[in-house]
Design a protein around this motif. Sequence first.
Motif, PDB file in Angstrom:
ATOM      1  N   VAL A  67     -10.521   2.771  -5.041  1.00  0.00           N
ATOM      2  CA  VAL A  67      -9.493   1.733  -5.007  1.00  0.00           C
ATOM      3  C   VAL A  67      -9.759   0.616  -6.017  1.00  0.00           C
ATOM      4  O   VAL A  67      -8.947   0.356  -6.893  1.00  0.00           O
ATOM      5  N   ARG A  93      -5.150   8.927  -6.877  1.00  0.00           N
ATOM      6  CA  ARG A  93      -4.445   7.706  -6.486  1.00  0.00           C
ATOM      7  C   ARG A  93      -3.309   7.339  -7.438  1.00  0.00           C
ATOM      8  O   ARG A  93      -2.557   6.435  -7.187  1.00  0.00           O
ATOM      9  N   HIS A 193     -14.031  -2.284  -0.360  1.00  0.00           N
ATOM     10  CA  HIS A 193     -13.389  -3.319  -1.176  1.00  0.00           C
ATOM     11  C   HIS A 193     -14.345  -4.498  -1.330  1.00  0.00           C
ATOM     12  O   HIS A 193     -14.512  -5.047  -2.411  1.00  0.00           O
ATOM     13  N   TYR A 224      -2.725  -2.460  -8.560  1.00  0.00           N
ATOM     14  CA  TYR A 224      -3.539  -1.355  -9.051  1.00  0.00           C
ATOM     15  C   TYR A 224      -2.780  -0.373  -9.947  1.00  0.00           C
ATOM     16  O   TYR A 224      -3.260   0.719 -10.229  1.00  0.00           O
ATOM     17  N   ILE A 226      -0.241   1.566  -9.486  1.00  0.00           N
ATOM     18  CA  ILE A 226       0.132   2.871  -8.948  1.00  0.00           C
ATOM     19  C   ILE A 226       1.542   3.193  -9.463  1.00  0.00           C
ATOM     20  O   ILE A 226       2.439   2.343  -9.395  1.00  0.00           O
ATOM     21  N   CYS A 270      -2.276  -7.793  -3.255  1.00  0.00           N
ATOM     22  CA  CYS A 270      -2.829  -7.146  -2.058  1.00  0.00           C
ATOM     23  C   CYS A 270      -4.021  -7.977  -1.613  1.00  0.00           C
ATOM     24  O   CYS A 270      -5.129  -7.818  -2.114  1.00  0.00           O
ATOM     25  N   SER A 273      -7.506  -6.213  -0.182  1.00  0.00           N
ATOM     26  CA  SER A 273      -8.527  -5.538  -0.970  1.00  0.00           C
ATOM     27  C   SER A 273      -9.280  -6.465  -1.910  1.00  0.00           C
ATOM     28  O   SER A 273     -10.324  -6.090  -2.419  1.00  0.00           O
ATOM     29  N   GLY A 352      -2.192   1.809   4.534  1.00  0.00           N
ATOM     30  CA  GLY A 352      -3.241   0.934   4.043  1.00  0.00           C
ATOM     31  C   GLY A 352      -3.429  -0.434   4.636  1.00  0.00           C
ATOM     32  O   GLY A 352      -3.589  -0.596   5.852  1.00  0.00           O
ATOM     33  N   GLY A 353      -3.405  -1.435   3.750  1.00  0.00           N
ATOM     34  CA  GLY A 353      -3.717  -2.792   4.178  1.00  0.00           C
ATOM     35  C   GLY A 353      -2.743  -3.840   3.673  1.00  0.00           C
ATOM     36  O   GLY A 353      -2.950  -5.032   3.893  1.00  0.00           O
ATOM     37  N   SER A 354      -1.682  -3.423   2.956  1.00  0.00           N
ATOM     38  CA  SER A 354      -0.666  -4.414   2.590  1.00  0.00           C
ATOM     39  C   SER A 354       0.726  -3.802   2.416  1.00  0.00           C
ATOM     40  O   SER A 354       1.720  -4.463   2.658  1.00  0.00           O
ATOM     41  N   ARG A 355       0.788  -2.547   2.045  1.00  0.00           N
ATOM     42  CA  ARG A 355       2.108  -1.971   1.747  1.00  0.00           C
ATOM     43  C   ARG A 355       2.996  -1.811   2.976  1.00  0.00           C
ATOM     44  O   ARG A 355       4.221  -1.857   2.862  1.00  0.00           O
ATOM     45  N   GLU A 376      -3.693   0.840   8.117  1.00  0.00           N
ATOM     46  CA  GLU A 376      -4.814   1.722   8.428  1.00  0.00           C
ATOM     47  C   GLU A 376      -6.076   0.916   8.730  1.00  0.00           C
ATOM     48  O   GLU A 376      -6.860   1.252   9.598  1.00  0.00           O
ATOM     49  N   LEU A 489       3.926   6.150   0.428  1.00  0.00           N
ATOM     50  CA  LEU A 489       3.870   4.826  -0.189  1.00  0.00           C
ATOM     51  C   LEU A 489       2.520   4.555  -0.862  1.00  0.00           C
ATOM     52  O   LEU A 489       2.280   3.471  -1.359  1.00  0.00           O
ATOM     53  N   HIS A 490       1.631   5.543  -0.864  1.00  0.00           N
ATOM     54  CA  HIS A 490       0.397   5.412  -1.648  1.00  0.00           C
ATOM     55  C   HIS A 490       0.690   5.921  -3.063  1.00  0.00           C
ATOM     56  O   HIS A 490       0.644   5.197  -4.026  1.00  0.00           O
TER      57      HIS A 490
HETATM   58 FE1  CFM Z   1      -4.177  -2.843  -1.181  1.00  0.00          FE
HETATM   59 FE2  CFM Z   1      -3.590  -0.807  -2.506  1.00  0.00          FE
HETATM   60 FE3  CFM Z   1      -2.911  -1.180   0.040  1.00  0.00          FE
HETATM   61 FE4  CFM Z   1      -5.517  -0.836  -0.563  1.00  0.00          FE
HETATM   62 FE5  CFM Z   1      -5.361   1.880  -0.380  1.00  0.00          FE
HETATM   63 FE6  CFM Z   1      -3.494   1.920  -2.373  1.00  0.00          FE
HETATM   64 FE7  CFM Z   1      -2.775   1.529   0.150  1.00  0.00          FE
HETATM   65 MO1  CFM Z   1      -3.672   3.809  -0.610  1.00  0.00          MO
HETATM   66  S1  CFM Z   1      -5.536  -1.689  -2.423  1.00  0.00           S
HETATM   67  S2  CFM Z   1      -4.589  -2.121   0.823  1.00  0.00           S
HETATM   68  S3  CFM Z   1      -7.082   0.626  -0.059  1.00  0.00           S
HETATM   69  S4  CFM Z   1      -2.177  -2.097  -1.678  1.00  0.00           S
HETATM   70  S5  CFM Z   1      -5.246   3.041  -2.079  1.00  0.00           S
HETATM   71  S6  CFM Z   1      -3.076   0.607  -4.049  1.00  0.00           S
HETATM   72  S7  CFM Z   1      -1.886   2.719  -1.360  1.00  0.00           S
HETATM   73  S8  CFM Z   1      -4.250   2.608   1.196  1.00  0.00           S
HETATM   74  S9  CFM Z   1      -1.572  -0.068   1.224  1.00  0.00           S
END
Ligand code: CFM
Length: 540
Positions: A67, A93, A193, A224, A226, A270, A273, A352-355, A376, A489-490
């Motif tokens: 990541v 990724r 992270h 990042y 993506i 985000c 992270s 994940g942690g923001s999407r 997650e 959405l990843h």
């Molecule tokens: Fe941030 Fe991400 Fe996310 Fe993430 Fe991820 Fe990701 Fe994600 Mo997959 S850094 S928290 S650890 S936005 S890799 S680019 S898509 S889980 S929601």
Amino acid sequence: LDGMDPEKIKEELLAKYPTKVARKRAKQIIVNKVGADEEVPVIQSNVRTVPGLISQRGCCYAGCKGVVLGPTRDIVNITHGPIGCGFYSWLTRRNQTDPDTTPDGHNFMPYCFSTDMQDQQIIFGGEKKLKQAIQEAYDNFHPKAIAVFSTCPVGLIGDDVHTVCRQMKEALGINVFGFSCEGYKGVSQSAGHHIANNQIFKHVVGLDNTVGDGEYRINLLGEYNIGGDAFEIDRIFEKCGITVVSTFSGNSSIDKFANSHTADLNLIMCHRSINYVAEMMETKYGVPWIKINFIGAEATAKSLRKIARYFGEQKLTDRVEAVIAEELPAVQAASAEVRPRTEGKRAMLFVGGSRAHHYQELFNELGMETLSAGYEFAHRDDYEGRKVLPTIKVDADSRNIEELEIHPDPERYNPRKSEEDLEELRASGMEFSGYEGMMPTMKNGSLVIDDISQYETETIIETFKPDIFCAGIKEKYIVQKHGIPMKQLHSYDYGGPYAGFKGAINFYKEIDRMVNSKVWGYLKAPWQVNPELAATYAWE
Ligand code: CFM
Ligand code: HCA
């Protein structure tokens, strides 16, 4: 929730679990209730997954190597471990890169570097092989920097990657640094992270003090690239006259990290992270940070205005307004086109942690409701918002922020506005360390589920039959077999970009196509067509 009682659904979800597991999951499955002043219920998060539950989560190594450092194009990233860890974190990724933006054209992303640990190293130690791998990478590629990532066995056998890196740094005369990001550390990617942030700050940030050109100099943190999202954000910044000093870490380069502390402002996309880098840069170099979000056209416009407000110059404000006025008509035309077909549809997001939060913006713009969502591995502050103190000091492997020294030349490297200026901005409603969490923006009665299990996923799908479900590759085919369209959405299912104005248009079209496709209605499992097969396929 179509008249369904969410508390009852929660009860049903828990009913199948043994008492102890049910008690634990009850704290992570929350019926949202937004009170006065954005007060929301407490949700347990960032805790160990109950063994036996099939989780969406990844590991600490994934969070560090995949990541945070993965999208850096000119560092040779060597996985110290058995080949599988390197292979499965190799370009999956979809963080895109533009090698033309590095003067020497270095781009190591298409390569998978690994020490390919064997029994021999597990028994007698892997430091020698690691040294050889670093030497070989140097001889073949002559990179500016080499990073080493520890996988589970490294911690178990006790290889000292940091000493090896120090020795090789001296021997080769380039920056070589290591990460103790063994997969088993912490409870999820989140620990990785933090480890990544600490090391990049310690070994790279601050090495180059040249203050470059640009009137409004920012770093973009927690983006990042993506599916090319960063390219769209760059396009918008360029039009606005905003200079990106460094990104952390979409399409990033080592030299830019080294110079990033000279920026005027850190923008955090985000938060989950990368907040650690922002906090440390603020403490040591006085660079303030604000939270922005470029997912959603409205959110993009709002973020640009927030940046302009921070700098407080009419010239920038006018330019930002002109860019928004130029970009929005195409976005509005695209949403007007699809909205009659998407309005009232229902989505679920578990990412994940923001999407899982940010993408609700885009669904709102399509007139769609988010029935249920969850992260997650995010922490309480990502759910509950500014009411919760940042969790910076409680994560694994934390560096004590109070120990950071302030840069010796604050005149030059402390771009922070005066306390009075910052106070004035705060008084005008501008947040600095505060930011919005997911729950205050979600409807009352929506189900917020942390670290959702596969069983829970299937149950809520059967109960609600949402029009679209968003998650990752591990969930994709389970969801589709239920006859429900599934959007990753990843990786964006190989589409994108979805950020910024052009990204929003791409997303509207994609979701319209998915939620209105007839194909899902035709999907029938064999036992739905031939009921007598049910016994053959029965599992309970
Ligand atoms: Fe941030 Fe991400 Fe996310 Fe993430 Fe991820 Fe990701 Fe994600 Mo997959 S850094 S928290 S650890 S936005 S890799 S680019 S898509 S889980 S929601
Ligand atoms: C990771 C990376 C990941 C996985 C995505 C997925 C990504 O967690 O290690 O499960 O589909 O975005 O590539 O989150």
